[in-house]
Design a protein around this motif. Structure first.
Motif, PDB file in Angstrom:
ATOM      1  N   PHE A   1     -66.754 -13.225 -74.735  1.00 30.33           N
ATOM      2  CA  PHE A   1     -65.807 -13.160 -73.621  1.00 30.33           C
ATOM      3  C   PHE A   1     -65.476 -11.705 -73.300  1.00 30.33           C
ATOM      4  O   PHE A   1     -65.539 -11.272 -72.146  1.00 30.33           O
ATOM      5  N   GLN A   2     -65.146 -10.934 -74.329  1.00 23.26           N
ATOM      6  CA  GLN A   2     -64.786  -9.534 -74.149  1.00 23.26           C
ATOM      7  C   GLN A   2     -65.954  -8.743 -73.560  1.00 23.26           C
ATOM      8  O   GLN A   2     -65.778  -7.968 -72.621  1.00 23.26           O
ATOM      9  N   TYR A   3     -67.153  -8.975 -74.072  1.00 23.30           N
ATOM     10  CA  TYR A   3     -68.333  -8.276 -73.578  1.00 23.30           C
ATOM     11  C   TYR A   3     -68.585  -8.627 -72.107  1.00 23.30           C
ATOM     12  O   TYR A   3     -68.818  -7.746 -71.281  1.00 23.30           O
ATOM     13  N   ASN A   4     -68.522  -9.904 -71.778  1.00 23.28           N
ATOM     14  CA  ASN A   4     -68.769 -10.337 -70.402  1.00 23.28           C
ATOM     15  C   ASN A   4     -67.713  -9.807 -69.440  1.00 23.28           C
ATOM     16  O   ASN A   4     -68.029  -9.420 -68.310  1.00 23.28           O
ATOM     17  N   LEU A   5     -66.469  -9.778 -69.873  1.00 27.50           N
ATOM     18  CA  LEU A   5     -65.393  -9.260 -69.037  1.00 27.50           C
ATOM     19  C   LEU A   5     -65.595  -7.770 -68.759  1.00 27.50           C
ATOM     20  O   LEU A   5     -65.529  -7.325 -67.610  1.00 27.50           O
ATOM     21  N   ARG A   6     -65.854  -6.994 -69.800  1.00 28.75           N
ATOM     22  CA  ARG A   6     -66.085  -5.552 -69.617  1.00 28.75           C
ATOM     23  C   ARG A   6     -67.319  -5.290 -68.762  1.00 28.75           C
ATOM     24  O   ARG A   6     -67.325  -4.393 -67.928  1.00 28.75           O
ATOM     25  N   SER A   7     -68.362  -6.070 -68.967  1.00 25.58           N
ATOM     26  CA  SER A   7     -69.588  -5.901 -68.174  1.00 25.58           C
ATOM     27  C   SER A   7     -69.322  -6.174 -66.699  1.00 25.58           C
ATOM     28  O   SER A   7     -69.782  -5.448 -65.826  1.00 25.58           O
ATOM     29  N   ALA A   8     -68.563  -7.231 -66.408  1.00 23.85           N
ATOM     30  CA  ALA A   8     -68.245  -7.565 -65.023  1.00 23.85           C
ATOM     31  C   ALA A   8     -67.430  -6.443 -64.373  1.00 23.85           C
ATOM     32  O   ALA A   8     -67.696  -6.065 -63.224  1.00 23.85           O
ATOM     33  N   PHE A   9     -66.455  -5.917 -65.084  1.00 18.31           N
ATOM     34  CA  PHE A   9     -65.652  -4.819 -64.535  1.00 18.31           C
ATOM     35  C   PHE A   9     -66.514  -3.587 -64.300  1.00 18.31           C
ATOM     36  O   PHE A   9     -66.376  -2.901 -63.297  1.00 18.31           O
ATOM     37  N   ARG A  10     -67.390  -3.291 -65.239  1.00 14.42           N
ATOM     38  CA  ARG A  10     -68.247  -2.117 -65.104  1.00 14.42           C
ATOM     39  C   ARG A  10     -69.217  -2.287 -63.932  1.00 14.42           C
ATOM     40  O   ARG A  10     -69.462  -1.369 -63.168  1.00 14.42           O
ATOM     41  N   ASP A  11     -69.755  -3.496 -63.759  1.00 11.28           N
ATOM     42  CA  ASP A  11     -70.747  -3.735 -62.711  1.00 11.28           C
ATOM     43  C   ASP A  11     -70.142  -3.842 -61.314  1.00 11.28           C
ATOM     44  O   ASP A  11     -70.680  -3.296 -60.358  1.00 11.28           O
ATOM     45  N   SER A  12     -69.022  -4.556 -61.193  1.00  9.82           N
ATOM     46  CA  SER A  12     -68.499  -4.814 -59.853  1.00  9.82           C
ATOM     47  C   SER A  12     -67.011  -4.524 -59.681  1.00  9.82           C
ATOM     48  O   SER A  12     -66.490  -4.657 -58.576  1.00  9.82           O
TER      49      SER A  12
ATOM     50  N   VAL B   1     -59.133  -8.208 -60.841  1.00 12.62           N
ATOM     51  CA  VAL B   1     -59.658  -7.048 -60.138  1.00 12.62           C
ATOM     52  C   VAL B   1     -59.201  -5.810 -60.891  1.00 12.62           C
ATOM     53  O   VAL B   1     -58.020  -5.673 -61.241  1.00 12.62           O
ATOM     54  N   ASP B   2     -60.160  -4.936 -61.164  1.00  7.55           N
ATOM     55  CA  ASP B   2     -59.822  -3.692 -61.834  1.00  7.55           C
ATOM     56  C   ASP B   2     -58.871  -2.891 -60.950  1.00  7.55           C
ATOM     57  O   ASP B   2     -58.816  -3.102 -59.737  1.00  7.55           O
ATOM     58  N   ARG B   3     -58.149  -1.981 -61.543  1.00  9.62           N
ATOM     59  CA  ARG B   3     -57.184  -1.198 -60.784  1.00  9.62           C
ATOM     60  C   ARG B   3     -57.882  -0.310 -59.763  1.00  9.62           C
ATOM     61  O   ARG B   3     -58.968   0.202 -60.000  1.00  9.62           O
ATOM     62  N   SER B   4     -57.210  -0.118 -58.650  1.00  5.15           N
ATOM     63  CA  SER B   4     -57.730   0.748 -57.603  1.00  5.15           C
ATOM     64  C   SER B   4     -57.583   2.206 -58.036  1.00  5.15           C
ATOM     65  O   SER B   4     -56.851   2.523 -58.981  1.00  5.15           O
ATOM     66  N   GLU B   5     -58.241   3.084 -57.310  1.00  3.63           N
ATOM     67  CA  GLU B   5     -58.132   4.511 -57.606  1.00  3.63           C
ATOM     68  C   GLU B   5     -56.692   4.982 -57.444  1.00  3.63           C
ATOM     69  O   GLU B   5     -56.212   5.810 -58.222  1.00  3.63           O
ATOM     70  N   GLU B   6     -55.975   4.423 -56.466  1.00  8.18           N
ATOM     71  CA  GLU B   6     -54.570   4.793 -56.266  1.00  8.18           C
ATOM     72  C   GLU B   6     -53.720   4.378 -57.470  1.00  8.18           C
ATOM     73  O   GLU B   6     -52.838   5.118 -57.898  1.00  8.18           O
ATOM     74  N   GLU B   7     -53.977   3.185 -57.992  1.00 10.39           N
ATOM     75  CA  GLU B   7     -53.223   2.720 -59.165  1.00 10.39           C
ATOM     76  C   GLU B   7     -53.552   3.568 -60.395  1.00 10.39           C
ATOM     77  O   GLU B   7     -52.665   3.884 -61.190  1.00 10.39           O
ATOM     78  N   LEU B   8     -54.810   3.926 -60.556  1.00 12.47           N
ATOM     79  CA  LEU B   8     -55.199   4.795 -61.677  1.00 12.47           C
ATOM     80  C   LEU B   8     -54.523   6.150 -61.561  1.00 12.47           C
ATOM     81  O   LEU B   8     -54.012   6.688 -62.555  1.00 12.47           O
TER      82      LEU B   8
END
Length: 175
Positions: free
Chosen positions: A10-21, A49-56
């Motif tokens: 689960f952790q691997y798939n979640l990180r992969s999805a965030f990294r890819d899209s 949804v990963d954080r936006s550049e503004e949120e970062l």
């Protein structure tokens, strides 16, 4: 979740999805009943949804405020009194390690004088403020001498930083 079967996948798939899209979809399935006799009770599908550049950047600004305040406190008396401004020249965020790196410029006006001291460096910190380190990379002659008197090293461990909600202390200003 960490102790559950399949957590590593689960952790691997979640990180992969965030990294890819930059997004991932998670399905939560709720079951009821005793072990071995569970019955589906419902499910929920959530898009993350990963954080936006503004949120970062907003989170980084809070880190810089706290790190800047910590630096000013440590150097108090060595740099004299006056307002200190910190500017973020450049920054990056490593989503896999959840760490920031920012090039910072500090300017401090001396009370009652038209002179400014400047020092530059690199802040590295995890997004939660742990393991924060500031590395001096350059300074005006007076600021460099005062830094050496107080710190006597190129880097200074600042973490863990205690982050505040937006609107907290503003001892250090600017962007």
């Amino acid at each position: 979740l960490r102790s559950g079967e399949g957590y590593r996948d689960f952790q691997y798939n979640l990180r992969s999805a965030f990294r890819d899209s930059g997004r991932a979809e998670v399905v939560f399935q709720v079951v009821a009943g005793e072990k071995g006799r569970e019955t589906p009770a419902g499910s929920a599908r959530i898009a993350l949804v990963d954080r936006s550049e503004e949120e970062l950047l907003e989170a980084l600004q809070e880190l810089v405020r706290e790190a800047g305040g910590r630096l000013v406190t440590i150097l108090q008396g060595y740099f004299g009194s006056g307002r200190t401004y910190v500017f973020i020249d450049a920054w990056t965020y490593d989503s896999q390690d959840r760490r920031y790196e920012a090039e910072l410029v500090f300017w401090q006006g001396r009370s009652g004088q038209d002179r400014w001291m400047e020092w530059k460096g690199r802040l590295q910190a995890s997004e939660d403020g742990e393991y924060a380190v500031f590395r001096l990379e350059g300074a005006s002659p007076e600021a460099a001498g005062r830094w050496r008197e107080r710190v006597d090293a190129d880097s200074l461990v600042l973490g863990p930083l205690h982050l505040r909600l937006p609107g907290g202390s503003r001892a250090v200003r600017g962007w």
